[in-house]
Write a protein that holds these residues in place. Structure first.
Motif, PDB file in Angstrom:
ATOM      1  N   LEU A 109     -61.517  13.096 -10.324  1.00  0.00           N
ATOM      2  CA  LEU A 109     -60.229  12.870  -9.775  1.00  0.00           C
ATOM      3  C   LEU A 109     -58.978  12.821 -10.527  1.00  0.00           C
ATOM      4  O   LEU A 109     -57.745  13.223 -10.325  1.00  0.00           O
ATOM      5  CB  LEU A 109     -60.466  11.603  -8.675  1.00  0.00           C
ATOM      6  N   ILE A 110     -58.794  12.248 -11.692  1.00  0.00           N
ATOM      7  CA  ILE A 110     -57.561  12.029 -12.665  1.00  0.00           C
ATOM      8  C   ILE A 110     -57.285  13.690 -13.081  1.00  0.00           C
ATOM      9  O   ILE A 110     -56.152  13.977 -13.112  1.00  0.00           O
ATOM     10  CB  ILE A 110     -57.849  11.261 -13.933  1.00  0.00           C
ATOM     11  N   GLY A 111     -58.313  14.520 -13.349  1.00  0.00           N
ATOM     12  CA  GLY A 111     -58.396  15.801 -13.783  1.00  0.00           C
ATOM     13  C   GLY A 111     -57.558  16.423 -12.745  1.00  0.00           C
ATOM     14  O   GLY A 111     -56.454  17.301 -12.751  1.00  0.00           O
ATOM     15  N   THR A 112     -57.938  16.640 -11.390  1.00  0.00           N
ATOM     16  CA  THR A 112     -57.498  17.099 -10.256  1.00  0.00           C
ATOM     17  C   THR A 112     -56.115  16.724 -10.063  1.00  0.00           C
ATOM     18  O   THR A 112     -55.029  17.443  -9.805  1.00  0.00           O
ATOM     19  CB  THR A 112     -58.161  16.722  -9.038  1.00  0.00           C
ATOM     20  N   PHE A 113     -55.805  15.379 -10.337  1.00  0.00           N
ATOM     21  CA  PHE A 113     -54.309  14.904 -10.243  1.00  0.00           C
ATOM     22  C   PHE A 113     -53.335  15.596 -11.132  1.00  0.00           C
ATOM     23  O   PHE A 113     -52.356  16.085 -10.912  1.00  0.00           O
ATOM     24  CB  PHE A 113     -54.249  13.454 -10.071  1.00  0.00           C
ATOM     25  N   VAL A 114     -53.806  15.586 -12.267  1.00  0.00           N
ATOM     26  CA  VAL A 114     -52.885  16.272 -13.437  1.00  0.00           C
ATOM     27  C   VAL A 114     -52.909  17.739 -13.241  1.00  0.00           C
ATOM     28  O   VAL A 114     -51.722  18.079 -13.576  1.00  0.00           O
ATOM     29  CB  VAL A 114     -53.527  15.882 -14.848  1.00  0.00           C
ATOM     30  N   PHE A 115     -53.660  18.405 -13.022  1.00  0.00           N
ATOM     31  CA  PHE A 115     -53.823  19.814 -12.718  1.00  0.00           C
ATOM     32  C   PHE A 115     -52.889  20.163 -11.437  1.00  0.00           C
ATOM     33  O   PHE A 115     -51.799  21.052 -11.439  1.00  0.00           O
ATOM     34  CB  PHE A 115     -55.025  20.271 -12.150  1.00  0.00           C
ATOM     35  N   GLY A 153     -59.532  16.931 -18.637  1.00  0.00           N
ATOM     36  CA  GLY A 153     -60.059  17.738 -17.347  1.00  0.00           C
ATOM     37  C   GLY A 153     -60.872  19.157 -17.363  1.00  0.00           C
ATOM     38  O   GLY A 153     -61.769  19.362 -16.782  1.00  0.00           O
ATOM     39  N   ILE A 154     -60.302  19.944 -18.338  1.00  0.00           N
ATOM     40  CA  ILE A 154     -60.746  21.222 -18.470  1.00  0.00           C
ATOM     41  C   ILE A 154     -62.174  21.039 -19.059  1.00  0.00           C
ATOM     42  O   ILE A 154     -63.211  21.723 -18.891  1.00  0.00           O
ATOM     43  CB  ILE A 154     -59.925  22.327 -19.390  1.00  0.00           C
ATOM     44  N   GLY A 155     -62.402  20.129 -19.928  1.00  0.00           N
ATOM     45  CA  GLY A 155     -63.623  19.749 -20.371  1.00  0.00           C
ATOM     46  C   GLY A 155     -64.618  19.480 -19.380  1.00  0.00           C
ATOM     47  O   GLY A 155     -65.725  19.977 -19.311  1.00  0.00           O
ATOM     48  N   LEU A 156     -64.358  18.371 -18.619  1.00  0.00           N
ATOM     49  CA  LEU A 156     -65.190  18.068 -17.677  1.00  0.00           C
ATOM     50  C   LEU A 156     -65.405  19.307 -16.513  1.00  0.00           C
ATOM     51  O   LEU A 156     -66.574  19.387 -16.058  1.00  0.00           O
ATOM     52  CB  LEU A 156     -64.675  16.753 -16.578  1.00  0.00           C
ATOM     53  N   PHE A 157     -64.642  19.969 -16.273  1.00  0.00           N
ATOM     54  CA  PHE A 157     -64.538  20.987 -14.974  1.00  0.00           C
ATOM     55  C   PHE A 157     -65.637  22.064 -15.600  1.00  0.00           C
ATOM     56  O   PHE A 157     -66.143  22.756 -14.924  1.00  0.00           O
ATOM     57  CB  PHE A 157     -63.249  21.537 -14.515  1.00  0.00           C
ATOM     58  N   THR A 158     -65.473  22.297 -16.941  1.00  0.00           N
ATOM     59  CA  THR A 158     -66.354  23.149 -17.530  1.00  0.00           C
ATOM     60  C   THR A 158     -67.856  23.050 -17.275  1.00  0.00           C
ATOM     61  O   THR A 158     -68.487  23.674 -16.888  1.00  0.00           O
ATOM     62  CB  THR A 158     -65.801  23.799 -18.875  1.00  0.00           C
ATOM     63  N   ILE A 159     -68.005  21.798 -17.756  1.00  0.00           N
ATOM     64  CA  ILE A 159     -69.371  21.168 -17.711  1.00  0.00           C
ATOM     65  C   ILE A 159     -69.766  21.268 -16.329  1.00  0.00           C
ATOM     66  O   ILE A 159     -71.094  21.453 -15.929  1.00  0.00           O
ATOM     67  CB  ILE A 159     -69.745  19.950 -18.425  1.00  0.00           C
ATOM     68  N   LEU A 160     -68.921  20.559 -15.274  1.00  0.00           N
ATOM     69  CA  LEU A 160     -69.575  20.392 -14.106  1.00  0.00           C
ATOM     70  C   LEU A 160     -69.839  21.973 -13.450  1.00  0.00           C
ATOM     71  O   LEU A 160     -70.814  22.152 -12.874  1.00  0.00           O
ATOM     72  CB  LEU A 160     -68.701  19.695 -13.099  1.00  0.00           C
TER      73      LEU A 160
END
Lengths: 200, 200, 200
Positions: A9-15, A97-104
């Motif tokens: 959610l934080i990654g989504t917010f920052v993006f 964020g990009i780290g997490l999104f890459t893995i997910l």
């Protein structure tokens, strides 16, 4: 798991914030800014879901993404100066964020029974192609095609993650190592002005 | 069948090379070039698969497409001068490629139980819209909307193919006649400088 | 129901005509004009269908859309001057069209079991994002991101429609009220030169 969801959610917010800032530069109206925020934040995962056939696409199934993205337009509208002071914090959360999104994205692709090489690509698409759609809608050449070491941090991280998992490391451990790796690459890339070689 | 597969891979290779050459003109980095190669080569078929609902999309199910496209970036990087001498060979394989992709796209659409008119459109999309996505990502107006007789060769070929099949010709025969037709149209279009009428 | 279908086809026709007019300004050829007509008319619904997973996408299942859109290219080519005199009529049918497309898109999304907020977004996408894809293909910044009160009429209408349905109004009644609301907003927006606030 709740920790991963919080980071998501934080990654989504920052993006989304970075999307609103881009829309502001383009002199878009508030509706256009909301669209760009949305596309920047969930465009990559949406493209991945359409390609692998996971429909309805992800953000449709959890209304929290919508809520968080919707908040970024008024927040940026009223607190733009404060946000611009937070550039370093934003950079850090963008890297996480990009780290997490890459893995997910990679894990979701594997869960669909697809080849690891496809999963590496889809991990990178999840993390980086929201920005590509944003740039297309803003009628500019996608930023990540002109030298920035951004998507490259993601696909290298994705390969590292696959190797760590191959070595039987636990999910959480492999994820943390990968995200730290991507953050370090991003920091070094900016500090040392790394550029990908240009085609000539 | 193996022959068709070989042509398919050669077509993919030639499309990807042309993508890398476009990316080079745009001064993209090697990552951007790989994306454009990829999109040019498989973008049309990918769009078709998403539209008809054949997911995961085609290239995800056969890793050979990825391998072949991945090779085109280093090949073009190191042998660009040689490739530019091969312009006529590339033109021929491009013409064969769009012929084959049109028919494969058309047949796949029919196999999904869709109307022949939809199949003609999806055949043309398969062959030509990778180039459209490439142009959108390069931030230029799609080449095939400004007079070139390219997509028109495809949809005319698609209709010819449907007629030949209606006349009970065998699959392989109808395919060869159609591809030759598309090649001839493409050669005549370039030689005689055919242009589609412009809207005014 | 036949009445709704008639409005749907007329809306498709008017959207397609406006697409051809845009393509003409861009000096596209007749093929390019057909593509832009097509994308303007059915692009929004197509995007919605790909996102919610309703494939093959809508226009593939009813050949009448293809026929009607196909007619707009020769009609605009030969009767352009007459069409330009019909600007007010076109504006009215465009407003009716976005009203209807918003509701149909919203209802289809609800029928897929998705959240009402997602349905409001998908209604707006159905009505307005054909124009966004058109603008991207014409290599211009999407018109609806720069102040026009267009998409905003749709999402406000979508919310109104949901409230009316919540109040147990019948489908047809809620639909007519919503479409009239959207038409009024559009007329007022043009007459009074309403602009959405710009991000700054």
């Amino acid at each position: 798991m709740n920790f991963i969801y919080a980071i998501d959610l934080i990654g989504t917010f920052v993006f989304a914030i970075s999307g609103v800032l881009t829309a502001t530069k383009q002199k878009f109206d508030v509706f256009g800014a909301a669209v760009i925020a949305f596309v920047t934040a969930v465009g990559g995962g949406t493209l991945r879901d359409m390609l692998i056939g996971s429909t309805p696409v992800g953000w449709m199934l959890d209304i929290n993404y919508l809520l968080i993205i919707g908040l970024t337009v008024p927040i940026t509208f009223f607190f733009r100066k404060h946000i611009q002071k937070l550039r370093k914090t934003m950079f850090m959360f963008d890297a996480i964020g990009i780290g997490l999104f890459t893995i997910l994205g990679l894990e979701k692709t594997l869960a669909f029974g697809l080849h690891p090489a496809v999963a590496v690509i889809m991990g990178t698409v999840s993390a980086c192609f929201g920005g590509v759609v944003r740039d297309v809608l803003c009628n500019v050449v996608p930023l990540i095609f002109r030298g920035t070491v951004y998507a490259t941090a993601c696909w290298m991280g994705a390969i590292l993650y696959l190797l760590l998992r191959e070595m039987a490391l636990e999910y959480e451990v492999a994820m943390i190592i990968t995200i730290i790796f991507i953050i370090i690459i991003r920091i070094l890339a900016v500090r040392r002005k790394w550029r990908l070689p240009e085609m000539r």
